[in-house]
Design a protein around this motif. Sequence first.
Motif, PDB file in Angstrom:
ATOM      1  N   ILE A  92      78.481  56.417  52.938  1.00 51.20           N
ATOM      2  CA  ILE A  92      78.631  55.530  51.781  1.00 51.20           C
ATOM      3  C   ILE A  92      78.858  56.343  50.505  1.00 51.20           C
ATOM      4  CG2 ILE A  92      77.452  53.824  50.349  1.00 51.20           C
ATOM      5  CD1 ILE A  92      75.970  52.950  52.943  1.00 51.20           C
ATOM      6  N   GLU A  93      78.063  57.399  50.312  1.00 54.85           N
ATOM      7  CA  GLU A  93      78.178  58.208  49.095  1.00 54.85           C
ATOM      8  C   GLU A  93      79.546  58.865  48.969  1.00 54.85           C
ATOM      9  OE1 GLU A  93      74.971  60.962  49.332  1.00 54.85           O
ATOM     10  OE2 GLU A  93      73.413  59.464  48.899  1.00 54.85           O
ATOM     11  N   ARG A  94      80.120  59.278  50.091  1.00 57.55           N
ATOM     12  CA  ARG A  94      81.435  59.924  50.073  1.00 57.55           C
ATOM     13  C   ARG A  94      82.574  58.909  50.113  1.00 57.55           C
ATOM     14  NH1 ARG A  94      81.469  64.709  54.418  1.00 57.55           N
ATOM     15  NH2 ARG A  94      83.632  64.731  53.669  1.00 57.55           N
ATOM     16  N   ASN A  95      82.228  57.638  50.055  1.00 61.56           N
ATOM     17  CA  ASN A  95      83.226  56.562  50.023  1.00 61.56           C
ATOM     18  C   ASN A  95      84.160  56.621  51.223  1.00 61.56           C
ATOM     19  OD1 ASN A  95      84.312  54.256  48.785  1.00 61.56           O
ATOM     20  ND2 ASN A  95      85.948  55.446  47.818  1.00 61.56           N
ATOM     21  N   SER A  98      82.723  51.302  53.929  1.00 61.35           N
ATOM     22  CA  SER A  98      81.942  50.380  53.107  1.00 61.35           C
ATOM     23  C   SER A  98      80.606  50.049  53.768  1.00 61.35           C
ATOM     24  CB  SER A  98      82.724  49.084  52.891  1.00 61.35           C
ATOM     25  OG  SER A  98      82.869  48.383  54.122  1.00 61.35           O
ATOM     26  N   TYR A 124      85.432  53.342  60.685  1.00 64.46           N
ATOM     27  CA  TYR A 124      86.554  53.492  59.752  1.00 64.46           C
ATOM     28  C   TYR A 124      87.689  52.528  60.095  1.00 64.46           C
ATOM     29  CZ  TYR A 124      89.768  55.949  56.612  1.00 64.46           C
ATOM     30  OH  TYR A 124      90.634  56.265  55.595  1.00 64.46           O
ATOM     31  N   ASP A 127      86.565  49.187  58.993  1.00 65.83           N
ATOM     32  CA  ASP A 127      86.632  49.077  57.537  1.00 65.83           C
ATOM     33  C   ASP A 127      88.060  48.855  57.054  1.00 65.83           C
ATOM     34  OD1 ASP A 127      85.077  49.131  55.111  1.00 65.83           O
ATOM     35  OD2 ASP A 127      86.067  51.019  54.630  1.00 65.83           O
ATOM     36  N   ARG A 131      89.242  45.632  54.934  1.00 67.54           N
ATOM     37  CA  ARG A 131      89.842  45.833  53.610  1.00 67.54           C
ATOM     38  C   ARG A 131      91.222  45.187  53.494  1.00 67.54           C
ATOM     39  NH1 ARG A 131      87.272  49.696  50.350  1.00 67.54           N
ATOM     40  NH2 ARG A 131      85.688  50.956  51.434  1.00 67.54           N
ATOM     41  N   LYS A 206      89.618  62.709  54.690  1.00 66.78           N
ATOM     42  CA  LYS A 206      88.366  62.430  54.001  1.00 66.78           C
ATOM     43  C   LYS A 206      87.239  63.345  54.473  1.00 66.78           C
ATOM     44  CE  LYS A 206      88.994  57.554  52.757  1.00 66.78           C
ATOM     45  NZ  LYS A 206      88.486  57.603  51.381  1.00 66.78           N
ATOM     46  N   GLY A 211      86.295  63.228  50.582  1.00 70.40           N
ATOM     47  CA  GLY A 211      86.559  61.800  50.422  1.00 70.40           C
ATOM     48  C   GLY A 211      86.918  61.462  48.997  1.00 70.40           C
TER      49      GLY A 211
END
Length: 211
Positions: A92-95, A98, A124, A127, A131, A206, A211
């Motif tokens: 999450i921190e490295r985006n 989600s 991924y 996600d 998205r 990433k 990322g």
Amino acid sequence: MEEELISKKDLLKLTGISYGQLYRWKRKKLVPEDWFIRKSTFTGQETFFPKERILERIDKIINMKAGLSLDELAQMFTDGPSDITLTREQLIERNIVSITAIDLYEEQTGRTEIFLYEAILSVYILDEALRSGEISLMEGRQILQTLNDYFLRTQHQQMTLFVIRKMGVTFVLLLTAQDDEVFLEKSAKIAIQIKVEKIQEKLKDKLLIGG
């Protein structure tokens, strides 16, 4: 849905690379052999490439070869970073993905402290589907179930994932054939189409570059 192709002549002219560079990259496995597509034309046999993928790959090779050897680049392109592990918080921190995608994944698999590469790739893909705005959470669950059932049994780098709807019913299809053209009856529609190879390259960027 047929992928746009570019001829070898046009590719070399557009990118400014030489014939020798292109085939050296092929020998080093920086460019997959199955991207070299032989087709008959009015002048005889010519070589074509999947346009979007080959242009993206050449751009990456040119931009990254100053810092990495060709062998290191080949390893990055052909081998998933299978030894990488990340926590939920790091993802999450490295985006990278989600919270929604992780929550949906853990809803089916249980709470996961450490995500191995294959799990990261599955989340991924999920996600990316979410998205797109074309997929509901219920359909996301179907995607995950299909990935869990079949993904690890295949050479997933060459797969394409389809979400197909017909009369309010959703089907998830993983196609492993090189030719991923699909013909459907008129009452069925493709909601999304995800090329796993392309998604995997984005994920590698990433994970390995940042990322």
